[in-house]
Write a protein that holds these residues in place. Structure first.
Motif: not given
Length: 160
Positions: A116-144
């Protein structure tokens, strides 16, 4: 060339300086380096804590701090990436990826199937970094979004 390794309690002063640099870079309230060093030394002696340190020709260039806790929903502990930091002038050179990759291998070897990783929503660069490495903000099939609430153990409200 950057070498990345698992840190030991002897690395506490270096890790403390990096964490202090990280917090002051982002204007986050932080304790003095000596206080942080004592905490790192104590924490790294505990089984559920892992730190990774990046070193380039004798200079500390980045680190990660992870905790592991028991989980009921699968065998093995869940790992939490508490901090990951790379010295600003050395970002975008793959050091963060090296630190994250070793962190993932270590916790996987310790039986953790999920990080698990907590990232500030406004920190777009950090979010992109983790997304490039396979991390996702929400689980598939959820909308919140999942929200993280922080409160004192005393029950008194945290001052705003």
């Amino acid at each position: 060339m950057t070498e990345v390794r698992r840190a030991t309690p002897d690395d506490a002063p270096v890790l403390a300086r990096l964490l202090w640099d990280f917090n002051t870079e982002f204007d986050t309230e932080t304790d003095e380096v000596e206080v942080l060093a004592a905490r790192f030394a104590r924490l790294l002696g505990l089984e559920p804590m892992v730190a990774v340190l990046g070193d380039d020709d004798g200079e500390a260039v980045g680190f990660a701090l992870l905790s592991l806790r028991p989980a009921i929903w699968f065998d093995g502990p869940v790992s939490q990436l508490e901090e990951l930091y790379v010295v600003p002038d050395l970002r975008d050179r793959g050091i963060g990826t090296q630190v994250l990759d070793l962190s993932r291998r270590i916790v996987q070897d310790l039986g953790s199937p999920e990080m698990h990783i907590n990232v500030d929503e406004v920190d777009a660069d950090t979010r992109r970094f983790y997304e490039r490495h396979g991390f996702r903000n929400i689980e598939a099939g959820t909308d919140h979004r999942m929200l993280c609430y922080i409160g004192p153990t005393s029950g008194d409200p945290i001052p705003s």
